[in-house]
Design a protein around this motif. Structure first.
Motif, PDB file in Angstrom:
ATOM      1  N   PRO A 133      27.715  55.723  36.532  1.00  0.00           N
ATOM      2  CA  PRO A 133      28.955  55.308  35.873  1.00  0.00           C
ATOM      3  C   PRO A 133      29.776  54.379  36.772  1.00  0.00           C
ATOM      4  N   THR A 134      30.553  53.507  36.134  1.00  0.00           N
ATOM      5  CA  THR A 134      31.430  52.609  36.905  1.00  0.00           C
ATOM      6  C   THR A 134      32.703  53.365  37.299  1.00  0.00           C
ATOM      7  N   VAL A 135      33.067  53.252  38.559  1.00  0.00           N
ATOM      8  CA  VAL A 135      34.311  53.850  39.048  1.00  0.00           C
ATOM      9  C   VAL A 135      35.361  52.749  39.111  1.00  0.00           C
ATOM     10  N   ALA A 136      36.489  52.949  38.445  1.00  0.00           N
ATOM     11  CA  ALA A 136      37.598  52.000  38.558  1.00  0.00           C
ATOM     12  C   ALA A 136      38.470  52.408  39.740  1.00  0.00           C
ATOM     13  N   ILE A 137      38.916  51.421  40.498  1.00  0.00           N
ATOM     14  CA  ILE A 137      39.824  51.685  41.625  1.00  0.00           C
ATOM     15  C   ILE A 137      41.082  50.857  41.411  1.00  0.00           C
ATOM     16  N   VAL A 138      42.228  51.515  41.519  1.00  0.00           N
ATOM     17  CA  VAL A 138      43.492  50.802  41.393  1.00  0.00           C
ATOM     18  C   VAL A 138      44.036  50.517  42.787  1.00  0.00           C
ATOM     19  N   GLY A 139      44.216  49.241  43.092  1.00  0.00           N
ATOM     20  CA  GLY A 139      44.785  48.858  44.389  1.00  0.00           C
ATOM     21  C   GLY A 139      43.747  48.178  45.257  1.00  0.00           C
ATOM     22  N   GLN A 185      44.703  50.114  31.262  1.00  0.00           N
ATOM     23  CA  GLN A 185      43.722  50.417  30.204  1.00  0.00           C
ATOM     24  C   GLN A 185      42.590  49.398  30.207  1.00  0.00           C
ATOM     25  N   LYS A 186      42.933  48.153  30.503  1.00  0.00           N
ATOM     26  CA  LYS A 186      41.915  47.106  30.527  1.00  0.00           C
ATOM     27  C   LYS A 186      40.930  47.345  31.680  1.00  0.00           C
ATOM     28  N   VAL A 187      41.466  47.671  32.850  1.00  0.00           N
ATOM     29  CA  VAL A 187      40.574  47.818  34.007  1.00  0.00           C
ATOM     30  C   VAL A 187      39.714  49.083  33.902  1.00  0.00           C
ATOM     31  N   LEU A 210      41.248  46.965  40.241  1.00  0.00           N
ATOM     32  CA  LEU A 210      42.497  46.297  39.851  1.00  0.00           C
ATOM     33  C   LEU A 210      43.190  45.878  41.147  1.00  0.00           C
ATOM     34  N   ALA A 211      43.259  44.559  41.355  1.00  0.00           N
ATOM     35  CA  ALA A 211      43.857  44.021  42.589  1.00  0.00           C
ATOM     36  C   ALA A 211      45.239  43.482  42.279  1.00  0.00           C
ATOM     37  N   GLU A 212      46.113  43.515  43.285  1.00  0.00           N
ATOM     38  CA  GLU A 212      47.475  43.019  43.052  1.00  0.00           C
ATOM     39  C   GLU A 212      47.537  41.489  43.105  1.00  0.00           C
ATOM     40  N   ALA A 213      46.545  40.880  43.735  1.00  0.00           N
ATOM     41  CA  ALA A 213      46.490  39.412  43.778  1.00  0.00           C
ATOM     42  C   ALA A 213      45.063  38.983  44.062  1.00  0.00           C
ATOM     43  N   GLU A 214      44.751  37.777  43.728  1.00  0.00           N
ATOM     44  CA  GLU A 214      43.421  37.225  44.024  1.00  0.00           C
ATOM     45  C   GLU A 214      43.261  37.151  45.545  1.00  0.00           C
ATOM     46  N   GLY A 215      42.094  37.511  46.028  1.00  0.00           N
ATOM     47  CA  GLY A 215      41.820  37.327  47.461  1.00  0.00           C
ATOM     48  C   GLY A 215      42.281  38.462  48.360  1.00  0.00           C
ATOM     49  N   VAL A 216      42.908  39.522  47.809  1.00  0.00           N
ATOM     50  CA  VAL A 216      43.332  40.627  48.680  1.00  0.00           C
ATOM     51  C   VAL A 216      42.094  41.348  49.225  1.00  0.00           C
ATOM     52  N   SER A 217      42.332  42.219  50.200  1.00  0.00           N
ATOM     53  CA  SER A 217      41.258  42.843  50.986  1.00  0.00           C
ATOM     54  C   SER A 217      40.057  43.304  50.160  1.00  0.00           C
ATOM     55  N   ALA A 218      40.266  44.150  49.167  1.00  0.00           N
ATOM     56  CA  ALA A 218      39.136  44.711  48.418  1.00  0.00           C
ATOM     57  C   ALA A 218      38.565  43.717  47.411  1.00  0.00           C
ATOM     58  N   ALA A 219      39.414  42.803  46.920  1.00  0.00           N
ATOM     59  CA  ALA A 219      38.932  41.826  45.933  1.00  0.00           C
ATOM     60  C   ALA A 219      37.875  40.908  46.565  1.00  0.00           C
ATOM     61  N   GLN A 220      37.908  40.777  47.899  1.00  0.00           N
ATOM     62  CA  GLN A 220      36.915  39.939  48.587  1.00  0.00           C
ATOM     63  C   GLN A 220      35.510  40.531  48.488  1.00  0.00           C
ATOM     64  N   VAL A 221      35.410  41.845  48.317  1.00  0.00           N
ATOM     65  CA  VAL A 221      34.085  42.486  48.363  1.00  0.00           C
ATOM     66  C   VAL A 221      33.699  43.189  47.064  1.00  0.00           C
ATOM     67  N   ILE A 222      34.615  43.275  46.091  1.00  0.00           N
ATOM     68  CA  ILE A 222      34.288  43.895  44.803  1.00  0.00           C
ATOM     69  C   ILE A 222      34.368  42.795  43.742  1.00  0.00           C
ATOM     70  N   PRO A 223      33.203  42.231  43.369  1.00  0.00           N
ATOM     71  CA  PRO A 223      33.228  41.076  42.466  1.00  0.00           C
ATOM     72  C   PRO A 223      33.823  41.396  41.097  1.00  0.00           C
ATOM     73  N   HIS A 237      36.466  42.420  39.516  1.00  0.00           N
ATOM     74  CA  HIS A 237      37.877  42.777  39.666  1.00  0.00           C
ATOM     75  C   HIS A 237      38.760  41.988  38.718  1.00  0.00           C
ATOM     76  N   LEU A 238      39.932  42.527  38.579  1.00  0.00           N
ATOM     77  CA  LEU A 238      40.912  41.980  37.651  1.00  0.00           C
ATOM     78  C   LEU A 238      42.206  41.975  38.449  1.00  0.00           C
ATOM     79  N   VAL A 239      43.018  40.941  38.242  1.00  0.00           N
ATOM     80  CA  VAL A 239      44.287  40.877  38.964  1.00  0.00           C
ATOM     81  C   VAL A 239      45.395  41.284  38.002  1.00  0.00           C
ATOM     82  N   GLY A 240      46.237  42.187  38.439  1.00  0.00           N
ATOM     83  CA  GLY A 240      47.322  42.618  37.558  1.00  0.00           C
ATOM     84  C   GLY A 240      48.209  43.654  38.219  1.00  0.00           C
ATOM     85  N   ASP A 241      49.169  44.130  37.439  1.00  0.00           N
ATOM     86  CA  ASP A 241      50.209  45.022  37.941  1.00  0.00           C
ATOM     87  C   ASP A 241      49.867  46.467  37.563  1.00  0.00           C
ATOM     88  N   TYR A 242      49.761  47.329  38.568  1.00  0.00           N
ATOM     89  CA  TYR A 242      49.387  48.723  38.304  1.00  0.00           C
ATOM     90  C   TYR A 242      50.494  49.491  37.569  1.00  0.00           C
TER      91      TYR A 242
END
Ligand code: ADP
Length: 389
Positions: free
Chosen positions: A6-12, A61-63, A34-47, A49-54
């Motif tokens: 199963p896919t695990v969603a991570i917020v942050g 719901q989308k993520v 769910l990343a707070e901005a493009e290019g943040v630490s985890a977004a670099q290694v988790i392809p 991803h979605l950028v948005g406000d937690y």
């Protein structure tokens, strides 16, 4: 089992989510971030991803759409949103009933008090008179929103309370007064707990904080009395079980000068005091967090070596806007000097006081581990300059 993983969603998108990606890759577990901005630490290694406000429910719901489980890099997601996600059939791990104890220090103190868990004497204060009645010296803490020592004031008199009350009022949160504990050192107890109730307790570690920020961790805590270590582990297991925590629970503790342990605070996610486990334990906290949130059997938390020392790499003065290039420049020296050194960088630019990575050094000799880890961290920080050795 005939289902795919199963896919695990991570917020942050911070370093904690980034460090979950390593064991997820090894175990073949898909992640969505769910990343707070493009290019943040985890977004670099988790392809994926979605950028948005937690704080926005439709974004959450989308993520989590199509994910069985959602977990977190931080504890700030509003619990109302987590209840809504659960109603949609997404398992929140940890769930809102548990997480609120990591979000709100007043709720946490009240619950731990009811469970008989040893804590510093404390009470919620709404006026200066309340603080005076509680007694000086004491520590004032905002009930929500504090981190890395922000939202904590050491006060000796009524005059010194103004900042704390102003900060609490400005952010619309409460204030908690706590007795100022005379502690020998700070300890941390880390446990992983799965929804079916399996739990794994890591050895108790000692952490050194400066200005409220964790600098160094030694695993296991040197010279800690066995009884006290057992008590600290039992406290963490009790809290995890009673609060229904799923995933990693970190319990920050004070070892008092008179030989007791008192709970300082709780975190319900992988924690800085558990980074040593990446290289020093059979199963890292990041892997056990993922196993726990998926209700898979947990891995052994046992140490691989006698000692592991973790030292954080923090940006220094003069690092404003320095980017991450100076860190890479530290590699030739740090890696050549110590072939056993383990380096973990977060893909973050340097800024004064910002955690940008950490190193782990393990071995049989504690002083040697301390020296190696401290030297490497200082080198990455640029504190040692180009001085020859
Ligand atoms: P944060 O939420 O910022 O991590 P903490 O509650 O952990 O805040 O407090 C930050 C630091 O302040 C602790 O690591 C500890 O060194 C010190 N501190 C916190 N509470 C007390 C207390 N009751 N007595 C003495 N020192 C404390």
């Amino acid at each position: 089992m005939s289902e795919p993983a199963p896919t695990v969603a991570i917020v942050g998108g911070g370093q904690l989510a980034r460090m979950m990606a390593e064991p997820a890759a090894a175990l073949g577990l898909p992640l969505r971030l769910l990343a707070e901005a493009e290019g943040v630490s985890a977004a670099q290694v988790i392809p994926d991803h979605l950028v948005g406000d937690y704080r926005d429910l439709p974004t959450l719901q989308k993520v989590t759409d199509g994910c069985a489980v959602v977990t977190f890099d931080h504890e700030h997601v509003p619990t109302d949103h987590l209840h809504a996600l659960e109603a949609d059939g997404v398992a929140c791990r940890p769930g809102p009933e548990a997480l609120v104890h990591a979000q709100d220090k007043a709720v946490m103190r009240e619950r731990l008090g009811a469970l008989g868990v040893p804590c510093p004497r404390n009470r919620v204060v709404t006026s200066l008179q309340d603080v005076e009645a509680f007694g000086f010296p004491c520590v004032l803490k905002t009930t929500r929103g504090g981190y890395d020592g922000k939202g904590v004031w050491f006060v000796d008199s009524a005059e010194e309370c103004a900042d704390a009350f102003a900060a609490a009022e400005a952010s619309g949160v409460g204030l908690l007064a706590e007795e100022r504990v005379a502690f020998r050192r700070e300890l941390a107890a880390l446990v992983a707990r799965s929804p079916s109730g399996q739990a794994a307790a890591y050895p108790i570690v000692a952490s050194t904080q400066r200005d409220g920020i964790c600098h160094e961790v030694v695993a296991p805590a040197p010279g800690l009395d066995d009884d006290l270590a057992g008590q600290a582990q039992r406290i963490a297991l009790t809290i995890a079980g009673e609060l229904g925590v799923t995933g990693i629970l970190a319990v920050e503790l004070f070892e008092t000068e008179d030989g007791r342990v008192l709970v300082n605070e709780l975190a319900m996610r992988p924690h800085n005091t558990g980074h040593w486990s990446q290289d020093g334990a059979v199963t890292s906290q990041f892997e056990n967090h993922l196993r726990a949130v998926l209700d898979l059997p947990l891995g052994s938390p046992a140490p691989r070596e006698r000692w592991t020392v973790m030292v954080n790499i923090l940006g220094g003065e003069g690092h404003e806007g320095a980017g991450s290039a100076p860190l890479y420049q530290g590699y030739p020296h740090a890696l050549a000097r110590d072939p056993r050194l383990r380096v973990h960088l977060y893909g973050k630019g340097l800024r004064p006081g910002r955690k940008v990575g950490h190193v782990n050094a393990y071995g049989d000799d504690l002083d040697d581990c301390l020296e190696r880890a401290r030297h490497a961290a200082a080198w990455f920080r640029g504190d040692l300059g180009n001085e020859s050795e």
